[in-house]
Design an enzyme around this catalytic site. Structure first.
Site, mmCIF file in Angstrom:
data_model
loop_
_atom_site.group_PDB
_atom_site.id
_atom_site.type_symbol
_atom_site.label_atom_id
_atom_site.label_comp_id
_atom_site.label_asym_id
_atom_site.label_seq_id
_atom_site.Cartn_x
_atom_site.Cartn_y
_atom_site.Cartn_z
ATOM 1 N N TYR A 143 8.153 -5.260 -5.166
ATOM 2 C CA TYR A 143 6.875 -5.601 -5.796
ATOM 3 C C TYR A 143 7.012 -6.824 -6.705
ATOM 4 O O TYR A 143 6.033 -7.527 -6.947
ATOM 5 C CB TYR A 143 6.368 -4.431 -6.644
ATOM 6 N N LYS A 194 17.188 3.515 2.067
ATOM 7 C CA LYS A 194 17.622 3.236 3.434
ATOM 8 C C LYS A 194 19.020 2.639 3.330
ATOM 9 O O LYS A 194 19.247 1.454 3.634
ATOM 10 C CB LYS A 194 16.645 2.261 4.113
ATOM 11 N N ASP A 227 12.768 7.222 5.859
ATOM 12 C CA ASP A 227 11.993 7.606 7.052
ATOM 13 C C ASP A 227 12.122 9.115 7.305
ATOM 14 O O ASP A 227 11.132 9.797 7.591
ATOM 15 C CB ASP A 227 12.431 6.782 8.284
ATOM 16 N N ASP A 251 5.685 4.403 -3.288
ATOM 17 C CA ASP A 251 4.272 4.143 -3.010
ATOM 18 C C ASP A 251 3.868 4.843 -1.718
ATOM 19 O O ASP A 251 2.856 5.559 -1.660
ATOM 20 C CB ASP A 251 4.055 2.625 -2.905
ATOM 21 N N ASP A 255 1.615 8.687 -1.269
ATOM 22 C CA ASP A 255 0.366 8.832 -0.522
ATOM 23 C C ASP A 255 0.486 9.970 0.492
ATOM 24 O O ASP A 255 -0.443 10.759 0.674
ATOM 25 C CB ASP A 255 0.002 7.539 0.207
HETATM 26 C C1 IPM Z 1 -0.594 2.705 -6.279
HETATM 27 C C2 IPM Z 1 -1.382 1.607 -5.639
HETATM 28 C C3 IPM Z 1 -0.920 0.286 -6.243
HETATM 29 C C4 IPM Z 1 0.527 0.101 -5.849
HETATM 30 C C5 IPM Z 1 -1.775 -0.936 -5.871
HETATM 31 C C6 IPM Z 1 -3.219 -0.758 -6.295
HETATM 32 C C7 IPM Z 1 -1.215 -2.204 -6.470
HETATM 33 O O1 IPM Z 1 -1.237 1.642 -4.255
HETATM 34 O O2 IPM Z 1 -0.612 2.818 -7.518
HETATM 35 O O3 IPM Z 1 0.034 3.460 -5.543
HETATM 36 O O4 IPM Z 1 0.822 -0.348 -4.730
HETATM 37 O O5 IPM Z 1 1.378 0.402 -6.688
HETATM 38 MG MG MG Z 2 -0.236 3.349 -3.521
#
Ligand code: IPM
Ligand code: MG
Length: 370
Positions: A143, A194, A227, A251, A255
């Site tokens: 990042y 990884k 993975d 990240d 999700d």
């Molecule tokens: C998160 C989001 C952020 C990230 C974006 C909005 C920059 O996806 O907080 O998970 O990638 O960190």
């Molecule tokens: Mg995110």
């Protein structure tokens, strides 16, 4: 009662302001009924800040965040700003706050509440009682790594590149957070990388192993390729306690873990800096659902993740365990009573919008506090 707790509120974009309004109502209730009050300042971030000031994370916002004891964050981004230049996209709002406040440990719980077992995409048996904590590194890795860019090569074709890079200190400090949390939970950390293809991954594994041996031998440590971790999360999620991951892998995996619980609209997060001498610690609390532009402005967003983020703030930044529990219990009762926002709707439940859900939580708080 003096309001000596300084809070910066950053509603941001999309459904951010809608769910933040419900958090502020709960904080008002805390002041009125629990004598727990906050000195609240509101600031601009994301697309809202871009429109008003020309920058998605203005210096005033960063300064106010540094001056506050905690930041309560809504969400940033939306299709309206798809075409703005890279340096000014709304996401810079959260990225700069993480970086400038040194918020390196992003805690993302994935918890399945009993009334919501059926909202999961997995079979109820796989997720009933699920309680995973993802600790995502959040100020380093790809990042922020340099060099990065898009360039034209001598032969006229182009190349895009980013850099994954972690120092020993960056890995060690976030690993300590994960091990410390595991000690208060079920005593197990799964560290994800990884190492089979990335040298930075091999180094990550090495440093985590060293920190473990030197400081946390009582915690169980296991290593897993990222993975495989994604596959295991979808297949057998209950094997995990604390998952430790880099910025990018964290990240992605958070999700996925969120999807397992059945609703992004339910999940809070905390992003913490280093503990300072004297106990102060920079901290930002946000729902993980993002700005959800598709439903923004319709009053149907689920405010629970924002309210649960507020509970995390009360607990972690202000040591208000009883008040945090009140919010969490109120939400469980409201869901148990059959009220649902659209994202977690179930057959036979009553479908309500953002503010009616907020009303119900406040009513439940009244009952619990009586
Ligand atoms: C998160 C989001 C952020 C990230 C974006 C909005 C920059 O996806 O907080 O998970 O990638 O960190
Ligand atoms: Mg995110």
């Amino acid at each position: 009662m003096p309001a000596n707790r300084k809070l910066l509120v950053l509603p941001g974009d999309g459904i951010g302001p809608e769910v933040m309004a419900e958090a502020l109502r709960v904080l008002d209730w805390m002041a009125a009924r629990r004598a727990v009050s906050f000195d609240v300042t509101e600031g601009l971030v994301g697309g809202a800040a871009l429109e008003a000031t020309g920058h998605p994370c203005p210096d005033e916002t960063v300064a106010a965040a540094k001056a506050a004891d905690a930041v309560l964050f809504g969400a940033v981004g939306g299709p309206k700003w798809d075409k703005v230049e890279f340096e000014r996209r709304p996401e810079i709002g959260i990225l700069r706050l993480r970086k400038d406040l040194g918020l390196f440990a992003n805690l993302r719980p994935a918890l399945v509440l009993d009334p919501l077992v059926d909202a999961s995409s997995l079979k109820p048996d796989l997720v009933r009682g699920l309680d995973i904590m993802i600790v995502r590194e959040s100020t380093g890795g790809i990042y922020f790594g340099e060099p990065r860019g898009i360039e034209t090569l001598p032969d006229g074709t182009r190349r895009g590149f980013d850099t994954e890079s972690y120092t020993e200190a960056e890995i060690a400090r976030v690993a300590r957070v994960a091990f410390g949390l595991a000690r208060q939970r079920r005593g197990k950390v799964t560290s994800v990388e990884k190492a089979n293809v990335m040298l930075s991954g091999r180094f990550w594994r090495q440093v985590v192993t060293e920190v473990h041996a030197a400081e946390f031998p009582d915690v169980t440590l296991e290593h897993m390729y990222a993975d495989n971790c994604a596959m295991q999360l979808a297949a057998r999620p209950k094997q995990f306690d604390v998952i430790l991951a880099s910025n990018l892998f964290g990240d992605l995996l958070s999700d996925l873990a969120a999807a397992l619980t059945g609703s992004l609209g339910m999940l809070p997060s905390a992003t913490l800096g280093a503990e300072q001498p004297g106990g102060r610690r920079a901290a930002l609390y946000e729902p993980i659902h993002g700005s959800a532009p598709d439903i923004a402005g319709r009053g149907i967003a689920n405010p629970c993740a924002m309210l649960l983020s507020t509970a995390m703030m009360l607990r972690i930044s202000f040591g208000l365990e009883a008040e945090a529990r009140l919010i969490e219990t109120a939400i469980e009762h409201v869901l148990g009573g059959g009220l649902r926002t659209a994202d977690i709707m179930a057959p036979g439940a009553a479908r309500v919008g953002t503010s009616v859900m907020g009303d119900a939580v406040l009513r439940e708080l009244e009952k619990l506090a009586a």
